[in-house]
Motif scaffolding. Sequence first.
Motif, short mmCIF file in Angstrom:
data_model
loop_
_atom_site.label_atom_id
_atom_site.label_comp_id
_atom_site.label_asym_id
_atom_site.label_seq_id
_atom_site.Cartn_x
_atom_site.Cartn_y
_atom_site.Cartn_z
N GLY A 569 0.81 -1.22 0.00
CA GLY A 569 0.00 0.00 0.00
C GLY A 569 0.83 1.26 0.00
O GLY A 569 0.28 2.36 0.05
N VAL A 570 2.17 1.13 -0.08
CA VAL A 570 3.05 2.30 -0.02
C VAL A 570 3.51 2.73 -1.40
O VAL A 570 3.41 3.90 -1.77
CB VAL A 570 4.28 2.02 0.89
CG1 VAL A 570 5.29 3.16 0.82
CG2 VAL A 570 3.84 1.79 2.33
N ALA A 571 4.04 1.80 -2.18
CA ALA A 571 4.63 2.13 -3.48
C ALA A 571 3.91 1.35 -4.59
O ALA A 571 4.11 0.14 -4.72
CB ALA A 571 6.12 1.80 -3.48
N PRO A 572 3.05 1.99 -5.39
CA PRO A 572 2.34 1.29 -6.47
C PRO A 572 3.32 0.72 -7.51
O PRO A 572 4.40 1.27 -7.75
CB PRO A 572 1.48 2.40 -7.11
CG PRO A 572 1.41 3.48 -6.07
CD PRO A 572 2.67 3.40 -5.30
N GLU A 573 2.94 -0.40 -8.11
CA GLU A 573 3.71 -1.06 -9.18
C GLU A 573 5.08 -1.54 -8.73
O GLU A 573 5.97 -1.75 -9.55
CB GLU A 573 3.87 -0.10 -10.38
CG GLU A 573 2.58 0.42 -10.96
CD GLU A 573 1.67 -0.70 -11.47
OE1 GLU A 573 2.20 -1.77 -11.86
OE2 GLU A 573 0.44 -0.50 -11.45
N PHE A 574 5.30 -1.68 -7.42
CA PHE A 574 6.61 -2.17 -6.95
C PHE A 574 6.70 -3.68 -7.21
O PHE A 574 5.76 -4.43 -6.94
CB PHE A 574 6.78 -1.89 -5.45
CG PHE A 574 8.16 -2.22 -4.94
CD1 PHE A 574 9.19 -1.29 -5.02
CD2 PHE A 574 8.43 -3.48 -4.39
CE1 PHE A 574 10.45 -1.60 -4.55
CE2 PHE A 574 9.70 -3.80 -3.93
CZ PHE A 574 10.72 -2.85 -4.01
N GLU A 575 7.83 -4.11 -7.75
CA GLU A 575 8.06 -5.52 -8.04
C GLU A 575 8.68 -6.20 -6.81
O GLU A 575 9.84 -5.94 -6.46
CB GLU A 575 8.99 -5.69 -9.24
CG GLU A 575 8.42 -5.16 -10.54
CD GLU A 575 7.26 -6.02 -11.05
OE1 GLU A 575 7.20 -7.20 -10.65
OE2 GLU A 575 6.43 -5.51 -11.82
#
Length: 655
Positions: A569-575
């Motif tokens: 929920g912090v960094a969108p699109e994080f792999e």
Amino acid sequence: MGKSVAANSGIRMSFKTKVMLLSLCLLIVPLLLFSYYSYGTLKSSIVQEQRESISSESAVLRDFVQENFHWVLSESIVPLHSIRKTNEEQLFIVKKGINQAISFSDNNLIDIAESYILGAANSEKTQTFICKVSNPNEGLFLSSEGRDLLNAKLGTLIGKTLGELIRERDFELNKYYHYYFFHGNKHYLGSITRLNISYVIVLFHDISDIRADYDDNALEKAFALDLVGTISAINRIDPESTNIYVFTEDRKTIIRKLAYKLPDSLTDEYLEKAKKDEVWEGYLDKMNYAYIFYFKQTGWFFVYTINFSNSIAALNDSMTLIWIISVLLAVCCVFLCSKIMGKPLRALSQIAKTAGYIERANLTNKDEIEKISGMLQFDSKDEIGNLAETLKEMSSSVSDKAIELLSANAQKRKLEGELNAAKEIQMGILPESLDLREFSPLKISAMQFAAKEVGGDLYDAISFDEDRVALVIGDVSDKGVPAALFMAMTVILIRECISLKMPVERIALELNKNLCQHNPNMMFVTLFVGILNKKSRELSYVNCGHCLPYIIKNGKVEAIKGFSGPAIGVAPEFEYRSFSVSVPSESNLFFYTDGVSEAQNSAQELYGENRIVEFLENVNEMDPAKICSRMMNELVLYRNKAPQSDDITILGVKI
């Protein structure tokens, strides 16, 4: 029995009387304490001041006697005045001539001037030479005889040599100093003046022939005659209480005040101390202080004493008068206060009666409020009137607040019911039991305690397929209802992803994608998702900012390291990256939320990860249910009376 009642009623006092007595005590007690403290302070101050004065004056007298015994007082019987004047004139000529030669800056001229000028100043009776202040053995025109005279001793109690005197005394530039010296069998009048900042000029005049014309007691006799005038010049503190007494070693009086008697406490012990150390200072008894010094040239004792009796008596008289006046003023003030307080006290009595009625009244009834207002009608515009008016307003306000409170209580009960329902729903979302056949041979157990009615921690154990089990634990960033809703949404999404047989890194990616899209309050969840193969014991996992789990085997504790990325929920699109670890057989897995490591005691000290490791090192092969239970008990004991600050969740797995 009647007498007892009468006695009890007889000692009963009105509030006014109590106030008068209390006022009197409040005035008298501080006055007593202040008087006692002031008396002690003033007494100590007077004694200390007189002690310091007598010490200072005694030191002046001692220095005066020692410095002037041989010359200032003996000039009346020894014709040395003309010799002193002659010495001063010769020193002036020598000083002027050498300074003029120095002003030409010609070393040859300076050498000639020194030889002729200093040579002219010398004779059979005189020796003139120049000494360096820092090292008297270095100088100008300093013969071997002159260096020998540097060891001549002062004819006083000081006992210093000429060389020591030159090094230690700060001679002024335009003054002449005369001292009596003796060296071997000869007596000298030594005259000294400063040439410049580095040198002094010394002139020694042999007065042995003059000194031989007088017996050894001539100076002492002159000294005794002149000492009366010397002592009278001392500015004594209180002539009535102080005295300077001079007597010989056999107690033969030389000088004393008429009708003065030495204190009986002045024993030979003090005189022996003074004779040994040449000076003694201290108390002879509580009222007598003395300064004693021994003058060994004449064998006399100088005793300077002061008696504190007169000063202390005067202080006692003053303090007694001040105390009597203060007590009379205090009594007058108390009676004046009682007159002034009569009417206000009656008003206060009425207010107290009204306050008692308010305690029993039904403040939700408007008629009761009007009756209370009638009981508090006062014409006074002072603080009592303000108090009555405030009490009326308070009664009305309390009535309104009581009605509001009844309404608020009803709303609170309704809200509590809703929260309890929310808690039941939340607990229904979490697994009811982890002791399922499909998890066999694994033993799984979990415990959770929310800091509020509902919390944000989550855990789950889900059968992934026939050989694998998904293990989940997480912690939402907030508490209460918002965290509970966010937690419920997270659990639902995780279960959906697991049902689709997604790998752990894909589960983290999908969760992050969905929770970032609908998150206006910027909430997040730390999460650990692992898939454990029951046969191969391999654990594939992602750790999204969550606390590191532990593997426990035979008393050894090893952290399952590796962070896959930030919280969900912090960094969108994080792999997110996945990890794997092989778990030994017959070992335990221990998962927890930060409510465990951040539990605080009454001193606000955190439980910490080190204590968690120490705890786990002692569990060995214990059942996971017992591990969870013991961990919870450990946290309760550590917190003691401190409140729970965060949700606590523990998940244990036995392999």
